[in-house]
Scaffold this active site. Structure first.
Site, PDB file in Angstrom:
ATOM      1  CB  CYS A  17      30.745  14.334 -17.601  1.00 19.66           C
ATOM      2  SG  CYS A  17      32.342  15.079 -17.869  1.00 19.66           S
ATOM      3  NE  ARG A  45      27.139   9.810 -18.923  1.00 18.93           N
ATOM      4  CZ  ARG A  45      26.571   9.671 -20.109  1.00 18.93           C
ATOM      5  NH1 ARG A  45      25.974   8.542 -20.416  1.00 18.93           N
ATOM      6  NH2 ARG A  45      26.582  10.653 -20.985  1.00 18.93           N
ATOM      7  CD1 TRP A  61      36.946  10.334 -19.932  1.00 19.34           C
ATOM      8  CD2 TRP A  61      36.661  12.105 -21.256  1.00 19.34           C
ATOM      9  NE1 TRP A  61      37.722  10.154 -21.044  1.00 19.34           N
ATOM     10  CE2 TRP A  61      37.574  11.224 -21.872  1.00 19.34           C
ATOM     11  CE3 TRP A  61      36.346  13.295 -21.914  1.00 19.34           C
ATOM     12  CZ2 TRP A  61      38.155  11.490 -23.110  1.00 19.34           C
ATOM     13  CZ3 TRP A  61      36.919  13.562 -23.149  1.00 19.34           C
ATOM     14  CH2 TRP A  61      37.811  12.661 -23.727  1.00 19.34           C
ATOM     15  CG  ASN A  76      27.964  15.001 -20.312  1.00 16.81           C
ATOM     16  OD1 ASN A  76      29.067  14.968 -20.842  1.00 16.81           O
ATOM     17  ND2 ASN A  76      27.011  14.146 -20.605  1.00 16.81           N
ATOM     18  N   GLY A  77      29.797  17.820 -21.384  1.00 16.97           N
ATOM     19  CA  GLY A  77      29.923  18.361 -22.741  1.00 16.97           C
ATOM     20  C   GLY A  77      31.012  19.412 -22.798  1.00 16.97           C
ATOM     21  CD  GLU A 111      35.948  -4.275 -31.425  1.00 19.24           C
ATOM     22  OE1 GLU A 111      36.215  -3.220 -32.016  1.00 19.24           O
ATOM     23  OE2 GLU A 111      35.501  -4.298 -30.256  1.00 19.24           O
ATOM     24  CE  LYS A 133      36.665  -3.763 -26.914  1.00 22.93           C
ATOM     25  NZ  LYS A 133      35.956  -3.224 -28.000  1.00 22.93           N
ATOM     26  CD  GLU A 173      38.324  -0.183 -26.075  1.00 25.29           C
ATOM     27  OE1 GLU A 173      38.016   1.007 -26.008  1.00 25.29           O
ATOM     28  OE2 GLU A 173      37.591  -1.034 -26.596  1.00 25.29           O
ATOM     29  CG  HIS A 189      52.259  -3.248 -49.431  1.00 23.36           C
ATOM     30  ND1 HIS A 189      52.904  -3.310 -50.650  1.00 23.36           N
ATOM     31  CD2 HIS A 189      51.215  -4.102 -49.516  1.00 23.36           C
ATOM     32  CE1 HIS A 189      52.242  -4.149 -51.450  1.00 23.36           C
ATOM     33  NE2 HIS A 189      51.217  -4.647 -50.781  1.00 23.36           N
ATOM     34  CE  LYS A 248      29.526   1.068 -23.033  1.00 18.49           C
ATOM     35  NZ  LYS A 248      30.319  -0.022 -23.600  1.00 18.49           N
TER      36      LYS A 248
HETATM   37  O1  M6R Z   1      28.520   4.707 -28.577  1.00 16.09           O
HETATM   38  P1  M6R Z   1      29.321   4.495 -29.830  1.00 16.09           P
HETATM   39  O2  M6R Z   1      29.159   3.134 -30.399  1.00 16.09           O
HETATM   40  O3  M6R Z   1      29.016   5.553 -30.855  1.00 16.09           O
HETATM   41  O4  M6R Z   1      30.804   4.681 -29.398  1.00 16.09           O
HETATM   42  C1  M6R Z   1      31.835   4.702 -30.339  1.00 16.09           C
HETATM   43  C2  M6R Z   1      33.189   4.530 -29.687  1.00 16.09           C
HETATM   44  O5  M6R Z   1      33.438   5.564 -28.796  1.00 16.09           O
HETATM   45  C3  M6R Z   1      33.281   3.206 -28.939  1.00 16.09           C
HETATM   46  O6  M6R Z   1      33.030   2.134 -29.792  1.00 16.09           O
HETATM   47  C4  M6R Z   1      34.688   3.041 -28.341  1.00 16.09           C
HETATM   48  O7  M6R Z   1      35.603   2.829 -29.361  1.00 16.09           O
HETATM   49  C5  M6R Z   1      34.702   1.945 -27.288  1.00 16.09           C
HETATM   50  N1  M6R Z   1      35.693   2.265 -26.326  1.00 16.09           N
HETATM   51  C6  M6R Z   1      34.953   0.601 -27.849  1.00 16.09           C
HETATM   52  O8  M6R Z   1      35.206  -0.379 -26.922  1.00 16.09           O
END
Ligand code: M6R
Length: 609
Positions: free
Chosen positions: A2, A27, A74, A100-101, A481, A485, A488, A504, A604
């Site tokens: 948010c 956000r 969000w 926000n929260g 990673e 990527k 997401e 396994h 984010k």
């Molecule tokens: O701000 P942070 O690095 O603590 O965020 C952690 C995760 O929320 C963040 O890395 C998330 O997985 C992203 N979508 C990665 O692209």
């Protein structure tokens, strides 16, 4: 999660709120709304969808006045729809609230309010704040907000307006970020700096349990007892260009391409001419770093993959045992830590509530905490005993790219620094690795030159349903990673696995049509990874191999596609290896026509547990 932007000043209020919301859209982006004190009412316009949808709604109704607030959502409590979009009003429409929260005790508060005759319009937790404030109309708005802050549990950043105080916005913060922008005859309140950066670079960071009264000509900050606090004014160093797309189609592509300069910034001033690591900002005394006997690295999402790499690096270079934890799991496993433990929290935003809760737990056990973050003065930076900034510059794309590679380098610098202080590596070895780190910006530029090659490969994969990313040792976090990527931003099932673990169980999923990406930069174990890749090929998978230049012939027999990268030592090469995987996910997502900067269901900054 948010985004909040508030404004008090002479400009047409929507001319500030709407561009501010656009810059905060990373956000959260399932719905958005504004509220403006017009002099005769609090006018609210809100709309499910993106800010562009809100702008369309504002074409038919454009309220104006001296103060206003905007919100991009969000969803946590209540479906993403127009009714649940913020701002929320009380029964008499005299109070508006954006939040926000999460208000954890919202259900109890709501049932009490309903018993006392309030009726609710939405399914959100936020709306309870509007009704609580309605009941406190006999005290000033700032005092009412202080009382709400003592009643509401959980993470909050609030921004509220009330009809009887038409010149003031009141903000409050506990756990969710809030910053003030200081203008000339105008002031701003926001979740993040880009919301007001085109208007001012002067700012104040709002601490937890503070209440802000924001007027066009005055900003007053108090604690929950009403005592005035004067935070230090700061000047924002980066400019708006850093938060704009700058000619790129997307923020993500821009940020992928910014990695050479971001890495150079991460390294700048942190190594001396003799090749020693100099982390002047690391205010933990060397004698403490010498007496620690165990290291914990805690993080979430992409940052957790940096933690995985850090385990290998710190263990290899310092011989200290390192445990890594997904931050949201850490507290609940009753970890064994004490005053001799060093706990490192990694978070690009520095606001991830799971990571903050984990480091708070560690501090309570007497451990020394170092924060590694990209955001100056974020909660992690302020709460840790010392902070190491990644200096990637603002990252707007929701998928972490340059903040990840700079985390890898920051953790490698930290690992080498620990090794140096503890005498675990001789100065020559440290200098050799430091030299290799300093070559990374140039080598990443070379890797970015492979974009066309990667794009051509991905052209065939818009309809592939299953990807696997495999690697061993330092190649394993890179594989994880790469898979994250792709999941997401391209909404494809992608699994990151330790290459040796496939046999396994998960190998049962391999069949023709599955793409398996093997990361095999680590020369010590390449032959083993290659054997595992042969096992995938034998079951019909399409094979992509990521290796260093010169190894192409070694993998030619197994690979359908080869991505050949500049040579670099084990672990340091993780920084190179992840870049083509960022490009791969980017091209698969764009081939599917997806919005890579704002993938569905994500935000984010994750400020809820
Ligand atoms: O701000 P942070 O690095 O603590 O965020 C952690 C995760 O929320 C963040 O890395 C998330 O997985 C992203 N979508 C990665 O692209």
């Amino acid at each position: 999660m948010c985004g909040i932007v508030g404004y008090a000043g002479p400009r047409p209020v929507l001319d500030v709120l709407v561009p501010g919301l656009e810059r905060l859209e990373y956000r959260g982006y399932d719905s958005a709304g504004i509220a403006v004190e017009t002099g005769s009412e609090i006018a609210v316009v809100k709309q499910v969808g993106r800010i562009a949808d809100l702008e369309r709604a504002l074409e038919t109704r454009r309220p104006d006045g001296g103060i206003g607030v905007g919100h991009t959502r969000w969803a946590t409590h209540g479906a993403p729809n127009t009714i649940n979009a913020h701002p929320h009003l009380d029964c008499s429409h005299t109070v508006s609230v954006v939040h926000n929260g999460i208000i954890e005790n919202w259900a109890d508060l709501k049932s009490g309010l309903i018993e006392r005759g309030h009726s609710f319009a939405s399914d959100t937790d936020t709306e309870v704040v509007a009704h609580l404030l309605e009941e406190m109309s006999n005290v000033g708005l700032a005092e009412a907000v202080r009382r709400v802050m003592s009643i509401a549990e959980g993470a909050l950043a609030l921004c509220v307006m009330r009809r009887d105080e038409p010149d003031v916005l009141v903000g409050a913060r506990r756990g969710s970020p809030l910053v003030v922008g200081l203008g000339d005859g105008e002031n701003f309140l926001a979740s993040d700096i880009p919301a007001f950066l085109e208007h001012t670079r002067r700012m104040l960071v709002v601490d937890d349990d503070r209440v802000v009264e924001l007027r066009a000509d005055d900003v007053r900050i108090t604690d929950l007892d009403g005592m005035e606090i004067t935070p230090k004014e700061r000047v924002i160093e980066w400019d708006l260009e850093a938060a704009e797309r700058g000619g790129y189609e997307t923020f993500m592509l821009k940020e992928i391409n910014e990695q050479p300069s971001a890495l150079a910034d991460t390294l700048r001033g942190r190594v001396d001419p003799m090749g020693a690591v100099t982390l002047r900002e690391l205010t933990v005394p060397d004698q403490i770093l010498r007496m620690i006997d165990k290291v914990f690295v805690l993080a979430c999402g992409t940052s957790y993959h940096a933690a995985m790499m850090a385990k290998y690096a710190i263990e290899r270079w310092t011989r200290l045992p390192v445990e890594i934890d997904i931050a949201s799991e850490f507290r609940y496993r009753d970890p064994v830590l004490d005053g001799r433990s060093l706990v490192i929290g990694i978070s690009q935003s520095g606001e991830t509530i799971d990571t903050l809760a984990a480091i708070r737990y560690a501090k309570a056990q007497g451990s020394t905490v170092i924060g590694v973050t990209n955001v100056v003065d974020s909660a992690l930076a302020r709460e840790a005993d010392a902070v190491l900034y990644t200096r990637a510059g603002p990252e707007i794309g929701v998928a972490a790219t340059k903040t990840f590679t700079t985390q890898l380098v920051a953790m490698q610098l930290l690992g080498l620094y620990l090794a140096q202080v503890r005498g675990a590596l001789d100065p020559g070895s440290v200098a050799h690795l430091v030299r290799e780190l300093s070559l990374l910006p140039e080598k990443v530029t070379e890797v970015l030159g492979l974009d066309g090659h990667v794009a051509a490969m991905c052209g065939e994969w818009a309809d592939v349903r299953d990807f696997f990313f495999l690697g061993r040792s330092g190649d394993f976090p890179v594989a994880m990673e790469g898979a994250l990527k792709l999941k997401e931003i391209a909404y494809v099932r992608a699994e990151g696995y330790a290459a040796g673990e496939m046999k396994h169980g998960p190998i049962a999923l391999i069949e023709p049509g599955v793409v398996v990406v093997g990361v095999a930069m680590d020369t010590r174990i390449r032959s083993k990874t290659l054997s595992n890749m042969q096992e995938m090929k034998a079951r019909g998978a399409t094979i992509v191999m990521v290796v260093e230049k010169g190894a192409e012939s070694e993998v030619a027999e197994v690979a359908d596609h080869v991505i050949a990268l500049p040579d670099s030592p084990d672990l340091i090469c993780t920084v190179l290896a992840v870049v083509p995987l960022q490009l791969l996910s980017y091209h698969v997502a764009t081939a599917k026509g997806l919005d890579v900067d704002k993938p569905r269901n994500l935000a984010k900054t994750v400020t809820v547990e």
